[in-house]
Design a protein around this motif. Structure first.
Motif, mmCIF file in Angstrom:
data_model
loop_
_atom_site.group_PDB
_atom_site.id
_atom_site.type_symbol
_atom_site.label_atom_id
_atom_site.label_comp_id
_atom_site.label_asym_id
_atom_site.label_seq_id
_atom_site.Cartn_x
_atom_site.Cartn_y
_atom_site.Cartn_z
ATOM 1 N N UNK A 169 -26.349 53.325 33.076
ATOM 2 C CA UNK A 169 -27.548 53.943 32.504
ATOM 3 C C UNK A 169 -28.931 53.910 33.229
ATOM 4 N N UNK A 170 -28.927 53.600 34.534
ATOM 5 C CA UNK A 170 -30.008 53.593 35.018
ATOM 6 C C UNK A 170 -30.915 54.962 35.180
ATOM 7 N N UNK A 171 -29.988 55.822 35.344
ATOM 8 C CA UNK A 171 -30.705 57.268 35.509
ATOM 9 C C UNK A 171 -30.678 58.018 34.165
ATOM 10 N N UNK A 172 -30.768 57.421 33.038
ATOM 11 C CA UNK A 172 -30.657 58.133 31.761
ATOM 12 C C UNK A 172 -29.728 59.215 31.705
ATOM 13 N N UNK A 173 -28.591 59.241 31.588
ATOM 14 C CA UNK A 173 -27.501 60.180 31.601
ATOM 15 C C UNK A 173 -27.629 60.936 30.109
ATOM 16 N N UNK A 174 -26.841 62.332 30.151
ATOM 17 C CA UNK A 174 -26.900 62.671 28.912
ATOM 18 C C UNK A 174 -25.264 62.402 28.412
ATOM 19 N N UNK A 175 -24.355 62.389 29.442
ATOM 20 C CA UNK A 175 -22.960 62.463 29.112
ATOM 21 C C UNK A 175 -22.298 61.056 29.925
ATOM 22 N N UNK A 176 -21.637 60.397 29.379
ATOM 23 C CA UNK A 176 -21.122 59.068 29.949
ATOM 24 C C UNK A 176 -19.619 59.388 29.858
ATOM 25 N N UNK A 177 -18.718 59.715 31.109
ATOM 26 C CA UNK A 177 -17.438 59.690 30.939
ATOM 27 C C UNK A 177 -16.709 58.173 31.128
ATOM 28 N N UNK A 178 -16.260 57.655 29.805
ATOM 29 C CA UNK A 178 -15.795 56.060 29.919
ATOM 30 C C UNK A 178 -14.213 56.315 30.224
ATOM 31 N N UNK A 179 -13.876 55.826 31.409
ATOM 32 C CA UNK A 179 -12.307 56.090 31.627
ATOM 33 C C UNK A 179 -11.512 54.917 31.246
ATOM 34 N N UNK A 180 -11.072 54.600 30.410
ATOM 35 C CA UNK A 180 -10.362 53.295 29.994
ATOM 36 C C UNK A 180 -11.284 52.175 30.310
ATOM 37 N N UNK A 181 -12.528 52.219 29.666
ATOM 38 C CA UNK A 181 -13.480 51.038 29.952
ATOM 39 C C UNK A 181 -13.013 49.715 29.412
ATOM 40 N N UNK A 182 -12.049 49.670 28.365
ATOM 41 C CA UNK A 182 -11.764 48.314 27.964
ATOM 42 C C UNK A 182 -10.354 47.914 28.080
ATOM 43 N N UNK A 183 -9.742 48.724 28.808
ATOM 44 C CA UNK A 183 -8.235 48.660 28.732
ATOM 45 C C UNK A 183 -7.754 47.309 29.682
ATOM 46 N N UNK A 184 -8.487 46.819 30.454
ATOM 47 C CA UNK A 184 -8.164 45.653 31.218
ATOM 48 C C UNK A 184 -8.954 44.392 30.590
ATOM 49 N N UNK A 185 -9.424 44.430 29.485
ATOM 50 C CA UNK A 185 -10.120 43.166 28.829
ATOM 51 C C UNK A 185 -9.330 42.693 27.809
ATOM 52 N N UNK A 186 -9.467 41.492 27.476
ATOM 53 C CA UNK A 186 -9.090 40.825 26.305
ATOM 54 C C UNK A 186 -9.722 41.465 24.831
ATOM 55 N N UNK A 187 -8.543 41.107 23.931
ATOM 56 C CA UNK A 187 -9.007 41.882 22.764
ATOM 57 C C UNK A 187 -10.409 41.832 22.259
ATOM 58 N N UNK A 188 -10.723 40.386 22.093
ATOM 59 C CA UNK A 188 -12.247 39.948 21.472
ATOM 60 C C UNK A 188 -13.189 40.413 22.562
ATOM 61 N N UNK A 189 -13.061 40.744 23.818
ATOM 62 C CA UNK A 189 -13.962 41.420 24.709
ATOM 63 C C UNK A 189 -14.082 42.777 24.552
ATOM 64 N N UNK A 190 -13.010 43.287 24.374
ATOM 65 C CA UNK A 190 -13.107 44.883 24.034
ATOM 66 C C UNK A 190 -13.987 45.020 22.851
ATOM 67 N N UNK A 191 -13.760 44.336 21.760
ATOM 68 C CA UNK A 191 -14.674 44.612 20.542
ATOM 69 C C UNK A 191 -16.052 44.280 21.012
ATOM 70 N N UNK A 192 -16.483 43.605 21.681
ATOM 71 C CA UNK A 192 -17.879 43.264 22.236
ATOM 72 C C UNK A 192 -18.378 44.495 22.994
ATOM 73 N N UNK A 193 -17.421 44.970 23.975
ATOM 74 C CA UNK A 193 -17.970 46.133 24.804
ATOM 75 C C UNK A 193 -17.930 47.459 23.914
ATOM 76 N N UNK A 194 -17.087 47.683 23.161
ATOM 77 C CA UNK A 194 -16.853 48.794 22.355
ATOM 78 C C UNK A 194 -18.213 48.800 21.239
#
Length: 324
Positions: A169-194
């Motif tokens: 977010x530092x450079x104020x992007x227009x498009x973020x490509x999120x590649x499996x950003x929550x697959x390595x996290x516990x389910x409860x943490x997945x929901x928080x990140x989403x």
């Protein structure tokens, strides 16, 4: 409808596979004639089995690798053949969030230096201005300014993913490509990140390309979804339309495997026959015909053309009505 922020047209990418000294060269068809548009402010998700080409597609868009053919248009400019020098100004507009945040964070740098690094490259901010901005971003992603003094190994997986998001977010992007950003996290943490990603989308007017193999996660965050199989997109539709009325046999099989939390609801599981074909030797005709329960002779010899069966609902299948 507004003009697409990103438009991918007939993109292809092959990689040479490692073989023996005397073996014939083999090429893996990682991305095979992929086309889709992403509109400003939406979340477009790519979903499919591991190895279907989702992550390669994200890397091609971010210019980490170059396509063999096809076009990538960003804000009306064709970017697939730009040199690294020409691409540099666009780096601030297109950012990536990776599956393994620890692997993308330099373990020898403090968090505040990691997050502030893009500001050092893309802005003329002073050291004090950069630190102030970093502290603001840490607060935005649910961390405190004091966390900036620590190193990546001192954080949990969910916290490291928040650091990766702050860095993007530092450079104020227009498009973020999120590649499996929550697959390595516990389910409860997945929901928080989403939930965080959805809130940031509203606050910063972000557009997401969200890559995942998890249809439950994709349902939570997406506006539109593209289903990939063996390097190609076989079905694209708005989220509600796709989940209510999947037309491609592969999409129907994927959705049948999504667990339902209500034990009273009985769901028919569609089991695909046969193994996933090798991307170095893809089938002729329709790539899915070797596993499709509706396969005909036409499917074995002719590549299906995409058909729009409802507004925004496109299926790459010879007989989409068979799945009604």
């Amino acid at each position: 409808m507004s003009e697409p922020l990103l438009s991918v047209k007939n993109m292809k990418k092959t990689f040479q596979a490692n073989g023996g000294m005397f073996s014939k060269k083999k090429f893996v068809h990682a991305v095979n004639d992929v086309s889709f548009d992403i509109y400003p402010g939406e979340t477009f998700s790519l979903v499919g089995e591991s190895g279907c080409g989702k992550s390669t597609t994200g890397k091609l868009i971010d210019h980490l690798i170059t396509p063999d053919s096809g076009e990538i248009w960003f804000e009306g400019k064709e970017i697939s053949r730009l040199s690294e020098k020409e691409m540099r100004p666009l780096r601030s507009d297109i950012q990536m969030v990776f599956q393994d945040p620890y692997g993308s964070l330099n373990p020898r740098m403090k968090v505040q230096d990691l997050i502030g690094e893009p500001l050092l490259i893309h802005t003329n901010m002073s050291a004090g201005e950069r630190l102030k901005k970093v502290h603001e971003l840490l607060g935005t992603v649910g961390l405190s300014p004091s966390h900036g003094e620590r190193y990546p190994h001192e954080f949990s997986g969910g916290q490291r993913q928040r650091i990766g998001i702050a860095r993007a977010l530092t450079v104020q992007p227009k498009l973020i490509i999120a590649d499996e950003p929550v697959s390595a996290l516990d389910v409860s943490i997945q929901a928080q990140v989403l939930n965080l990603l959805q809130q940031l989308q509203k606050d910063f007017n972000l557009t997401y390309l969200f890559i995942s193999h998890d249809l439950s996660v994709v349902e939570m965050i997406s506006d539109r979804i593209g289903v990939m199989y063996l390097g190609t997109i076989v079905e694209t539709a708005p989220k509600k339309e796709l989940y209510a009325n999947p037309r491609h046999p592969y999409t129907r099989a994927l959705l049948s495997a999504v667990p339902i939390p209500d034990p009273e609801v009985k769901k028919e599981r569609i089991t695909l026959k046969g193994d996933l074909p090798s991307p170095s030797n893809p089938p002729s005709g329709c790539l899915f015909h070797t596993r499709c329960p509706h396969c005909t002779e036409k499917c074995k010899t002719q590549v299906p053309t995409p058909v729009e069966i409802a507004p925004g609902h496109i299926v790459k299948c010879h007989y989409p009505k068979l799945t009604e």
